[in-house]
Design a protein around this motif. Sequence first.
Motif, PDB file in Angstrom:
ATOM      1  N   GLU A   1       0.822  -1.209   0.000  1.00  0.00           N
ATOM      2  CA  GLU A   1       0.000   0.000   0.000  1.00  0.00           C
ATOM      3  C   GLU A   1       0.860   1.265   0.000  1.00  0.00           C
ATOM      4  OE1 GLU A   1      -3.696   0.152   2.068  1.00  0.00           O
ATOM      5  OE2 GLU A   1      -3.928  -2.026   2.083  1.00  0.00           O
TER       6      GLU A   1
ATOM      7  N   SER B   1       5.521   0.153  -4.129  1.00  0.00           N
ATOM      8  CA  SER B   1       4.906  -0.179  -5.413  1.00  0.00           C
ATOM      9  C   SER B   1       5.713   0.420  -6.561  1.00  0.00           C
ATOM     10  CB  SER B   1       3.424   0.197  -5.461  1.00  0.00           C
ATOM     11  OG  SER B   1       3.247   1.556  -5.259  1.00  0.00           O
TER      12      SER B   1
ATOM     13  N   GLN C   1       4.085 -10.329  -0.252  1.00  0.00           N
ATOM     14  CA  GLN C   1       4.049  -9.228   0.717  1.00  0.00           C
ATOM     15  C   GLN C   1       4.194  -9.842   2.109  1.00  0.00           C
ATOM     16  OE1 GLN C   1       0.859  -5.748   0.797  1.00  0.00           O
ATOM     17  NE2 GLN C   1      -0.059  -7.631   1.497  1.00  0.00           N
TER      18      GLN C   1
ATOM     19  N   LEU D   1      -2.835  17.924   9.209  1.00  0.00           N
ATOM     20  CA  LEU D   1      -4.267  18.005   9.500  1.00  0.00           C
ATOM     21  C   LEU D   1      -4.497  18.544  10.915  1.00  0.00           C
ATOM     22  CD1 LEU D   1      -5.551  14.730   7.776  1.00  0.00           C
ATOM     23  CD2 LEU D   1      -5.746  17.080   6.946  1.00  0.00           C
TER      24      LEU D   1
ATOM     25  N   THR E   1       0.892  12.347  -2.782  1.00  0.00           N
ATOM     26  CA  THR E   1       0.046  13.193  -1.937  1.00  0.00           C
ATOM     27  C   THR E   1       0.770  14.458  -1.498  1.00  0.00           C
ATOM     28  OG1 THR E   1      -1.044  11.222  -1.131  1.00  0.00           O
ATOM     29  CG2 THR E   1      -1.359  13.212   0.175  1.00  0.00           C
TER      30      THR E   1
ATOM     31  N   VAL F   1       0.037  17.629  -3.436  1.00  0.00           N
ATOM     32  CA  VAL F   1      -1.321  18.152  -3.596  1.00  0.00           C
ATOM     33  C   VAL F   1      -1.960  18.629  -2.295  1.00  0.00           C
ATOM     34  CG1 VAL F   1      -1.777  16.855  -5.710  1.00  0.00           C
ATOM     35  CG2 VAL F   1      -2.372  15.830  -3.515  1.00  0.00           C
ATOM     36  N   VAL F   2      -1.332  18.374  -1.147  1.00  0.00           N
ATOM     37  CA  VAL F   2      -1.872  18.941   0.090  1.00  0.00           C
ATOM     38  C   VAL F   2      -1.627  20.445   0.056  1.00  0.00           C
ATOM     39  CG1 VAL F   2      -1.689  16.875   1.531  1.00  0.00           C
ATOM     40  CG2 VAL F   2       0.287  18.396   1.314  1.00  0.00           C
TER      41      VAL F   2
ATOM     42  N   LEU G   1      -0.105  -2.059  -9.288  1.00  0.00           N
ATOM     43  CA  LEU G   1       0.005  -2.064  -7.830  1.00  0.00           C
ATOM     44  C   LEU G   1       0.095  -0.661  -7.265  1.00  0.00           C
ATOM     45  CD1 LEU G   1       2.439  -5.063  -7.487  1.00  0.00           C
ATOM     46  CD2 LEU G   1       0.160  -4.927  -6.496  1.00  0.00           C
ATOM     47  N   GLU G   2       0.322   0.336  -8.136  1.00  0.00           N
ATOM     48  CA  GLU G   2       0.486   1.691  -7.609  1.00  0.00           C
ATOM     49  C   GLU G   2      -0.853   2.320  -7.225  1.00  0.00           C
ATOM     50  OE1 GLU G   2       3.481   4.283  -9.130  1.00  0.00           O
ATOM     51  OE2 GLU G   2       4.704   2.637  -9.890  1.00  0.00           O
TER      52      GLU G   2
ATOM     53  N   SER H   1      -4.055  -2.267  -4.264  1.00  0.00           N
ATOM     54  CA  SER H   1      -3.246  -2.731  -3.137  1.00  0.00           C
ATOM     55  C   SER H   1      -4.126  -3.040  -1.931  1.00  0.00           C
ATOM     56  CB  SER H   1      -2.105  -1.762  -2.814  1.00  0.00           C
ATOM     57  OG  SER H   1      -2.598  -0.511  -2.483  1.00  0.00           O
ATOM     58  N   SER H   2      -5.275  -2.361  -1.803  1.00  0.00           N
ATOM     59  CA  SER H   2      -6.155  -2.736  -0.690  1.00  0.00           C
ATOM     60  C   SER H   2      -6.909  -4.030  -1.020  1.00  0.00           C
ATOM     61  CB  SER H   2      -7.091  -1.592  -0.297  1.00  0.00           C
ATOM     62  OG  SER H   2      -7.842  -1.154  -1.380  1.00  0.00           O
TER      63      SER H   2
ATOM     64  N   ILE I   1      -5.538  -6.491  -2.510  1.00  0.00           N
ATOM     65  CA  ILE I   1      -4.541  -7.514  -2.192  1.00  0.00           C
ATOM     66  C   ILE I   1      -4.444  -7.726  -0.684  1.00  0.00           C
ATOM     67  CG2 ILE I   1      -2.060  -8.014  -2.220  1.00  0.00           C
ATOM     68  CD1 ILE I   1      -2.051  -6.790  -5.053  1.00  0.00           C
ATOM     69  N   SER I   2      -4.481  -6.648   0.084  1.00  0.00           N
ATOM     70  CA  SER I   2      -4.454  -6.810   1.541  1.00  0.00           C
ATOM     71  C   SER I   2      -5.632  -7.654   2.017  1.00  0.00           C
ATOM     72  CB  SER I   2      -4.481  -5.446   2.241  1.00  0.00           C
ATOM     73  OG  SER I   2      -3.296  -4.766   1.991  1.00  0.00           O
TER      74      SER I   2
ATOM     75  N   ASN J   1       0.488  -4.858 -15.506  1.00  0.00           N
ATOM     76  CA  ASN J   1       0.881  -3.564 -16.056  1.00  0.00           C
ATOM     77  C   ASN J   1      -0.063  -3.114 -17.157  1.00  0.00           C
ATOM     78  OD1 ASN J   1       2.776  -1.673 -15.421  1.00  0.00           O
ATOM     79  ND2 ASN J   1       4.510  -2.899 -16.135  1.00  0.00           N
TER      80      ASN J   1
ATOM     81  N   VAL K   1      -8.118  15.124  -8.569  1.00  0.00           N
ATOM     82  CA  VAL K   1      -7.020  15.876  -7.949  1.00  0.00           C
ATOM     83  C   VAL K   1      -6.272  16.689  -9.017  1.00  0.00           C
ATOM     84  CG1 VAL K   1      -4.801  15.660  -6.737  1.00  0.00           C
ATOM     85  CG2 VAL K   1      -6.796  14.360  -5.940  1.00  0.00           C
TER      86      VAL K   1
ATOM     87  N   LEU L   1      -6.039  20.938  -9.093  1.00  0.00           N
ATOM     88  CA  LEU L   1      -4.831  21.769  -9.202  1.00  0.00           C
ATOM     89  C   LEU L   1      -5.002  22.834 -10.281  1.00  0.00           C
ATOM     90  CD1 LEU L   1      -2.032  19.052  -8.736  1.00  0.00           C
ATOM     91  CD2 LEU L   1      -2.851  20.717  -7.056  1.00  0.00           C
TER      92      LEU L   1
ATOM     93  N   LYS M   1      -7.438  25.586  -9.048  1.00  0.00           N
ATOM     94  CA  LYS M   1      -6.772  26.481  -8.097  1.00  0.00           C
ATOM     95  C   LYS M   1      -5.817  27.418  -8.825  1.00  0.00           C
ATOM     96  CE  LYS M   1      -6.494  23.916  -3.795  1.00  0.00           C
ATOM     97  NZ  LYS M   1      -5.542  23.101  -3.012  1.00  0.00           N
TER      98      LYS M   1
ATOM     99  N   THR N   1      -5.611  10.219  -0.501  1.00  0.00           N
ATOM    100  CA  THR N   1      -5.347  11.607  -0.888  1.00  0.00           C
ATOM    101  C   THR N   1      -6.613  12.463  -0.880  1.00  0.00           C
ATOM    102  OG1 THR N   1      -3.563  10.816  -2.295  1.00  0.00           O
ATOM    103  CG2 THR N   1      -4.309  13.048  -2.690  1.00  0.00           C
TER     104      THR N   1
ATOM    105  N   ALA O   1      -8.963  12.813   1.036  1.00  0.00           N
ATOM    106  CA  ALA O   1      -9.333  13.409   2.324  1.00  0.00           C
ATOM    107  C   ALA O   1      -8.412  14.547   2.727  1.00  0.00           C
ATOM    108  CB  ALA O   1      -9.333  12.346   3.414  1.00  0.00           C
ATOM    109  N   VAL O   2      -7.217  14.621   2.159  1.00  0.00           N
ATOM    110  CA  VAL O   2      -6.238  15.597   2.636  1.00  0.00           C
ATOM    111  C   VAL O   2      -6.016  16.773   1.679  1.00  0.00           C
ATOM    112  CG1 VAL O   2      -5.044  13.966   4.133  1.00  0.00           C
ATOM    113  CG2 VAL O   2      -4.241  14.262   1.791  1.00  0.00           C
ATOM    114  N   VAL O   3      -6.555  16.700   0.461  1.00  0.00           N
ATOM    115  CA  VAL O   3      -6.464  17.872  -0.410  1.00  0.00           C
ATOM    116  C   VAL O   3      -7.385  18.958   0.154  1.00  0.00           C
ATOM    117  CG1 VAL O   3      -5.807  16.678  -2.529  1.00  0.00           C
ATOM    118  CG2 VAL O   3      -8.225  16.879  -1.944  1.00  0.00           C
ATOM    119  N   GLU O   4      -7.186  20.184  -0.327  1.00  0.00           N
ATOM    120  CA  GLU O   4      -8.025  21.270   0.187  1.00  0.00           C
ATOM    121  C   GLU O   4      -8.667  22.015  -0.974  1.00  0.00           C
ATOM    122  OE1 GLU O   4      -6.750  23.123   3.797  1.00  0.00           O
ATOM    123  OE2 GLU O   4      -7.267  25.066   2.908  1.00  0.00           O
TER     124      GLU O   4
END
Lengths: 341, 341
Positions: free
Chosen positions: A75, A80, A101, A261, A284, A287-288, B74-75, B80-81, B83-84, B103, B257, B261, B264, B284, B286-289
């Motif tokens: 993750e 990755s 993994q 945050l 990330t 872009v924050v 995988l990126e 990736s979640s 796979i987890s 790929n 995202v 950009l 903005k 990401t 959740a953390v952009v503004e």
Amino acid sequence: MKRGHQVTMKEIAKKLNVSVSTVSRALKDSPELHPDTKKRIVEMAKSMNYQPNLLAQSLRISRSKVLGVIVPELESHFFSSNISGIQDTAYKRGYNVMICQSNESYVQEISNIRVLVASQVDGLLISLSRETKNYQHLQDLYDREIPFIMFDRVTEEIPVSRVTVDDEHGAYQVTHHLLEQGCRKIAFISGPQDLYISKKRKEGYLKALAEYGISEKDSRVYISDLNQESNRQIAYKILEEEDRADAIFAMIDPVAVDVMLILKEKGIRIPEEIALAGFTNNPTSAVVEPALTTVSQPGYEMGQIAANHLLDQLDDIVSDEPQSFVLGTTLIPRNSTLKVK
Amino acid sequence: MKRGHQVTMKEIAKKLNVSVSTVSRALKDSPELHPDTKKRIVEMAKSMNYQPNLLAQSLRISRSKVLGVIVPELESHFFSSNISGIQDTAYKRGYNVMICQSNESYVQEISNIRVLVASQVDGLLISLSRETKNYQHLQDLYDREIPFIMFDRVTEEIPVSRVTVDDEHGAYQVTHHLLEQGCRKIAFISGPQDLYISKKRKEGYLKALAEYGISEKDSRVYISDLNQESNRQIAYKILEEEDRADAIFAMIDPVAVDVMLILKEKGIRIPEEIALAGFTNNPTSAVVEPALTTVSQPGYEMGQIAANHLLDQLDDIVSDEPQSFVLGTTLIPRNSTLKVK
């Protein structure tokens, strides 16, 4: 000695009271060893009628054309991108890649190695789990003469090639930059102390501080488990200190984002009141808002170099002599620290 | 018929001019088939002296306890979640997991399948590459009676179980939310048109518009290749339109995202002038503004369900009858669209 019993490098090592790796190096005629040592080992091997591991050698001739990769987690963008670099390189050279993994688990890492070896991969690229502190499973792999190299999360205890990033210099670059921006009370949020990257990055942080006359006892190191809950607790702790920090350097970008945050929640201006920096250059971080100052870790290139080197070893383009590749880092200054614009 | 020749399901299918899957279903006594069809196939199989694939059956008894997973990349946090979820479930049930990445390449996907099958995995979990439009390699896998199921990027052409997300409803939720916020000129940035998720998400978008009396001819669909360059070009194009959009719904968060950009950069206020939403709920978002409104896709749960179902099939807890699991989505409204607070 029993008829039909195959003498191992381990037995030769025991007889001479040297390490298995020394025996291996001697039998590969490594220039690293003293000629006398080499001679002593080669003669002992002859007298014990040592035969190189024919199974390993025959495996090396009848190739599966598959490389196995073990990473702590998928993750994280860094791992990755390592895998993308490994895979693109492997494909170009006619190899496939199978990935396991370890989920940061030592037990799982051992099980991953077993599964990939049973699948007859031609070689392995391994990045160690956070829990791995015993290296017997790697020594076994080495003794069985199965080609492998390590990347990013490595140990120096096994004589195989390693590809790492210059963690110390990267952390030095970030800290030096914060000092240049006028910050003097720089908190460093580290990961668990036994992690190799925690140690190296702390060294870089302390080195930069020392250059500005700030001694280790005046440094401000906080240890986080690197999960969100732990990161948030540390951020609150830093903010409550009487002589509050004027900058926070988080060991990895996700920690810096968690801290950001909290700072925003508390209405603290970044970078005016507290400057903030990370490490890794995750997507990330760009872009924050404010964009996060960080250090780029060339994950893709690390994967490329690791795969190329392992394949060069398999193809006998280079010797099996262990090499250490240390990749440079690049400071990426962004608005989260730029007070002087 | 030659002595020693083993009759295959393909030959039975050819004789009767039915599909191999129909033969397979008949021989498994599937309730889906008409009793007459079933009878006809079973009798033909008897007359041809059909023997079930003993190799496949014996492989199924002597387990490797390894599952193979193939993902397009995988990126992406979503895969990736997945796979987890697969891995955590597999470990709990005593299985290891080996992962290959296609790929987004059809050729690589075929090669991945070959490598994993050669490694004698007990079963496969496959998410198709963007390029895969021919399914013969999956049909071959099916004919060889190697257990597998598909997740997220699936095809309906092969009768195996599928686990997907309700893409149509997710896109409907986002579009409906934008309409509720008063937007009426909603641009939809889609991925390549032949992608299953592009089609489904566009259907959801159009369905919500229709409920507000906006017909397809008044819809605003833009096609992106989903890379940054393409996303940026589309954003500029949308901004240059004479009757400019008052909302943009991007098919996946990374596109949103990229668009954010640009907005903005141009000083356009979000959401006041243009509301913006994505799909997937990447970390990401959740953390952009401003924080990005999106739809959560339960990637981890998808992996869990897929792995549990495949293992249930391997352990004969459930039949091999193909099932279709469709997971729900949840709208996550955030500041990038909330005009009415």
